[in-house]
Write an enzyme that holds these catalytic residues in place. Structure first.
Site, short mmCIF file in Angstrom:
data_model
loop_
_atom_site.label_atom_id
_atom_site.label_comp_id
_atom_site.label_asym_id
_atom_site.label_seq_id
_atom_site.Cartn_x
_atom_site.Cartn_y
_atom_site.Cartn_z
N ASN A 92 39.12 29.64 61.51
CA ASN A 92 38.17 30.72 61.78
C ASN A 92 38.53 31.99 61.04
O ASN A 92 37.73 32.92 60.94
CB ASN A 92 38.11 31.00 63.28
CG ASN A 92 39.41 31.55 63.82
OD1 ASN A 92 40.44 30.88 63.77
ND2 ASN A 92 39.39 32.76 64.31
N LYS A 106 48.54 21.57 59.92
CA LYS A 106 48.91 22.93 59.55
C LYS A 106 49.73 23.63 60.63
O LYS A 106 50.60 24.46 60.33
CB LYS A 106 47.66 23.75 59.23
CG LYS A 106 46.76 24.04 60.42
CD LYS A 106 45.53 24.81 60.03
CE LYS A 106 44.70 25.23 61.25
NZ LYS A 106 44.26 24.07 62.07
N LYS A 112 48.44 22.89 68.31
CA LYS A 112 48.93 24.26 68.50
C LYS A 112 49.96 24.31 69.63
O LYS A 112 51.00 24.98 69.51
CB LYS A 112 47.77 25.21 68.78
CG LYS A 112 46.89 25.43 67.56
CD LYS A 112 45.70 26.31 67.90
CE LYS A 112 44.90 26.61 66.62
NZ LYS A 112 44.48 25.39 65.89
#
Length: 311
Positions: free
Chosen positions: A10, A205, A263
């Protein structure tokens, strides 16, 4: 403090936005303002996602039949350079007296990682079933159903070694703000003889950001996305925002593999390895998340330590 900031997709493209360069540039202005605010008082290293950008390059490659499509490691390198350029330019506009450097970053994976026998990461365009099967036969691709069509899927192995780590450390020590390991880094393997070669894979990532933060001995890892933080019972009427939580308690929860799961895993790995703390939350709240005023703060500790926002 030394802070690693991991920007979610985002930061470049909000949900539903077109993949236009100007749209990405405008969104990066917001991200750069947040990073610059933190960098005024802390040493900062930035990493970022690249999923939509790699997908776009794959689509564009399919439109031109004159050459074989470029492999994923090359596409990762292209997007690291492109996104790094946009971030670097905007950060320099905010931080006039700071050096900002983008570094193409190779991350080695284990050739025996089980992910290579179970490709799961969708990449590139959506095909009709017949076309997907033909491409799979011609190019040795694995394919899977995706909505009404089919897509190529590639392995997502664990990140093991950041090859440019010494260079990143050197740049950090001389005061540069470093943008690196974008999109999980460029996936490579190292042969027993020491030769390096790119591979067709995608490294998560967030897990790459955790490895980077651990290796740099960071004090904090910020995983910035487009939601307030981590929720207990997400998607139900009982959902509550976790304001402070230990990694032990967080590991008892279940989170979606394609969104919050990586995450949470990255945050837990970092705090367990370093004793530092991780913050998860909205990009715009980056400085407040670092200060513990917003988002979810993850720290080391025993089971059961949770603090919820009031309903």
């Amino acid at each position: 403090m030394r802070v690693v900031i991991a920007l979610g997709g985002n930061a470049l493209l909000k949900r539903g936005q077109p993949l236009e360069a100007e749209v990405q540039r405008q969104n990066i202005q917001t991200a750069a303002a947040v990073i610059a605010e933190i960098a005024e008082n802390h040493t900062v290293v930035v990493t970022h996602g690249n999923g939509p950008q790699v997908g776009l390059l794959a689509l564009q490659a399919e439109a031109y039949k004159g050459v074989n499509p470029y492999p994923l490691d090359v596409l990762d390198a292209q997007t690291e350079g492109m996104i790094g350029y946009l971030l670097e330019q905007e950060l320099r506009n905010h931080l006039k007296d700071r050096q900002v450097v983008t570094l193409l970053t190779q991350i080695a994976v284990d050739p025996h990682d089980s992910a290579f026998s179970q490709p799961t990461k969708p990449i590139g365009p959506v095909y009709l079933k017949t076309e997907a099967q033909q491409l799979a036969a011609q190019r040795g691709w694995a394919i899977c159903a995706d909505g009404d069509g089919y897509r190529r899927v590639v392995p997502s192995p664990e990140p093991k070694q950041i090859l440019e780590l010494a260079t990143i450390r050197l740049l950090v020590e001389v005061g540069a703000l470093v943008v690196c390991a974008g999109g999980g880094g460029i996936p490579v393997m190292i042969t027993p003889g020491g030769a390096i070669g790119g591979i067709e894979a995608v490294i998560d990532k967030d897990l790459a950001a955790a490895l980077l933060a651990i290796n740099l001995k960071a004090d904090a890892l910020l995983l910035l996305t487009d939601v307030e933080g981590v929720y207990h019972h997400w998607g139900t009427p009982e959902a509550q925002l976790l304001r402070e939580v230990t990694s032990t308690a967080l590991r008892q929860e279940h989170f979606a593999a394609g969104s919050m799961g990586p995450k949470v895993e990255a945050a837990c790995r970092f705090v367990e390895a370093t004793g530092g703390y991780a913050g998860i939350g909205k990009l715009e709240d980056g400085a407040e998340i670092l200060n513990g005023q917003r988002g979810t703060r993850v720290q080391i500790g025993g089971y059961g330590a949770r603090n919820y926002d009031s309903p």
